[in-house]
Write an enzyme that holds these catalytic residues in place. Structure first.
Site, PDB file in Angstrom:
ATOM      1  N   SER A 154     -14.570  68.922  16.383  1.00  0.00           N
ATOM      2  CA  SER A 154     -13.956  69.325  17.595  1.00  0.00           C
ATOM      3  C   SER A 154     -13.461  68.462  18.716  1.00  0.00           C
ATOM      4  O   SER A 154     -12.589  68.115  18.231  1.00  0.00           O
ATOM      5  CB  SER A 154     -15.843  70.350  18.341  1.00  0.00           C
ATOM      6  N   LYS A 179     -13.194  71.399  12.438  1.00  0.00           N
ATOM      7  CA  LYS A 179     -13.164  72.765  12.941  1.00  0.00           C
ATOM      8  C   LYS A 179     -12.105  73.010  14.652  1.00  0.00           C
ATOM      9  O   LYS A 179     -12.244  71.466  15.241  1.00  0.00           O
ATOM     10  CB  LYS A 179     -14.933  72.511  14.175  1.00  0.00           C
ATOM     11  N   ASP A 208      -1.592  60.547  15.127  1.00  0.00           N
ATOM     12  CA  ASP A 208      -0.482  61.466  15.656  1.00  0.00           C
ATOM     13  C   ASP A 208       0.767  60.450  16.145  1.00  0.00           C
ATOM     14  O   ASP A 208       1.631  60.135  15.667  1.00  0.00           O
ATOM     15  CB  ASP A 208      -0.446  62.459  16.000  1.00  0.00           C
TER      16      ASP A 208
END
Length: 392
Positions: free
Chosen positions: A293, A318, A304
């Site tokens: 999460s 998740k 990224d």
């Protein structure tokens, strides 16, 4: 001849019984017909109260809660649920960081089991050997499944000093094991920090209301102490309040998009942005299958934006967000309302995030983190990478 007569009589009796059963079913259909769901619900409630064998034990509040729970359960989403007043209070305790129990984060799994997301670091659950991916089959001899996740949570919690017995299906060897755990007052210090030689170590246990500010205090202190790099440990972090992840991201990441949330119409409902002010100290991030999460949101942005390498194992996967709404009576609903996307536009739900360096832990390891640095191979790899970057 007499035998045939007896058989004929039995056949007639069975026919009468069968006809009676069919008549009762047809009667119900006739009464309800194409009635609305509301009418059916009223009929079912009256029918249950009148005919349930243990109707004297029926509590109206349980019936009302059952109706609402059934409505949300019909969505088939293990993360969405109607919450009674007591359950909502329990959820709020988690985000505030204090409760009595064994210190384990559990989640309803799609296979129908009560699954350990992660034990809280330093908790009775961790000391007893509970690990991410373990399945809790029984609590004090009583069976529990994903549909009874709230009851399972309530059964695990209890007064400090008392004991709870768990029947666990271990994720590593697929064998069952009975574990006894003594409950305690669990204080979730969501951020822990220390030094490992020339480097700083910050472990984020979960994201609560104070996590972001606590992290920035730890980061500033270690930076001012002159450490040459930071190890950010997100292993076993089940997530929590997204604002904490955003605050940490803003402290360590360059300007850009941190995470994007989209609703059921594929429209952007929230897009968290980062400003140009951040601490660019050398960093390595530790993740594992217990990172879920909010911790995945942070790890995904770090990867990224190429801010730091990720070391460890693939994360939990998740990638959806739940919104908690409170009703006037104190009860409420936790509903999946959005899916999140990393800065590059990736969804990691049911996929997870792959580390840049996959490192296995020894099978006989007793724990992870700074107290186990002599056997924690993932932490050792992080130190190695920081040393390499420091010498460039």
């Amino acid at each position: 001849m007499k035998k045939n007569k007896i058989l004929k009589i039995l056949a007639v009796v069975l026919l009468i019984l069968t006809t009676a059963l069919i008549t009762r079913i047809l009667t119900v259909r006739t009464i309800l017909g194409d009635a609305s769901s509301y009418a059916k619900m009223n009929y079912l409630e009256d029918y249950v109260k009148e005919n349930f064998l243990y109707n004297k034990e029926i509590k109206q509040k349980d019936l009302e809660a059952g109706k609402l729970k059934g409505l949300v359960a019909g969505l088939g989403d293990p993360y969405s649920e109607y919450l009674t007043k007591e359950e909502l209070t329990s959820l709020n305790e988690q985000t505030s960081g204090k409760f009595q129990g064994i210190g384990v984060i559990i989640s309803p799994n799609e296979d129908g089991t009560v699954t350990v997301v992660s034990p809280v670091k330093g908790s009775p659950a961790e000391e007893a050997g509970l690990e991410s991916g373990d399945k809790i089959l029984k609590i004090d001899g009583k069976d529990f499944n994903a549909e009874k996740i709230n009851e399972a949570s309530k059964a695990i919690r209890g007064k400090a000093g008392t004991e709870v017995k768990l029947l666990v299906l271990k994720s590593k060897n697929n064998e069952t094991k009975e574990i006894s755990v003594k409950r305690a007052e669990v204080k979730l210090d969501s951020v822990i920090s220390d030094r490992i030689g020339d480097f700083g170590y910050i472990g984020v246990i979960m994201f609560d209301e104070e996590t972001g500010s606590d992290f920035k205090v730890a980061l500033d202190k270690l930076t001012n102490d002159g450490v040459k790099g930071i190890i950010l440990d997100l292993r076993g972090d089940p997530g929590g309040v997204i604002d904490g992840a955003v605050e940490i991201g803003d402290a360590i990441l360059p300007k850009g998009t941190f995470v994007t949330l989209k609703d059921n119409k594929d429209e952007i409902v929230t897009e968290y942005k980062l400003d140009e002010n951040y601490n660019d100290i050398n960093m390595v991030v530790l993740v594992n299958e217990g990172s879920a999460s909010a911790s995945e949101i942070l790890a995904g942005a770090i990867k990224d934006l190429k801010r730091a390498p990720l070391v460890g194992q693939k994360t939990f996967g998740k990638g959806i967000v739940q919104t908690v709404s409170k009703f006037p009576g104190g009860d409420g609903i936790k509903l999946t309302t959005a899916e999140y996307f990393t800065p590059s536009g990736k969804s990691i739900h049911k996929i997870g995030i792959e580390p840049d360096y996959k490192v296995d832990l020894p099978e006989d390891i007793k724990g992870i983190g700074i107290d186990y640095k002599d056997t924690d191979t993932q932490l050792q790899k992080a130190i190695e990478l920081l040393k390499e970057n420091s010498n460039k």
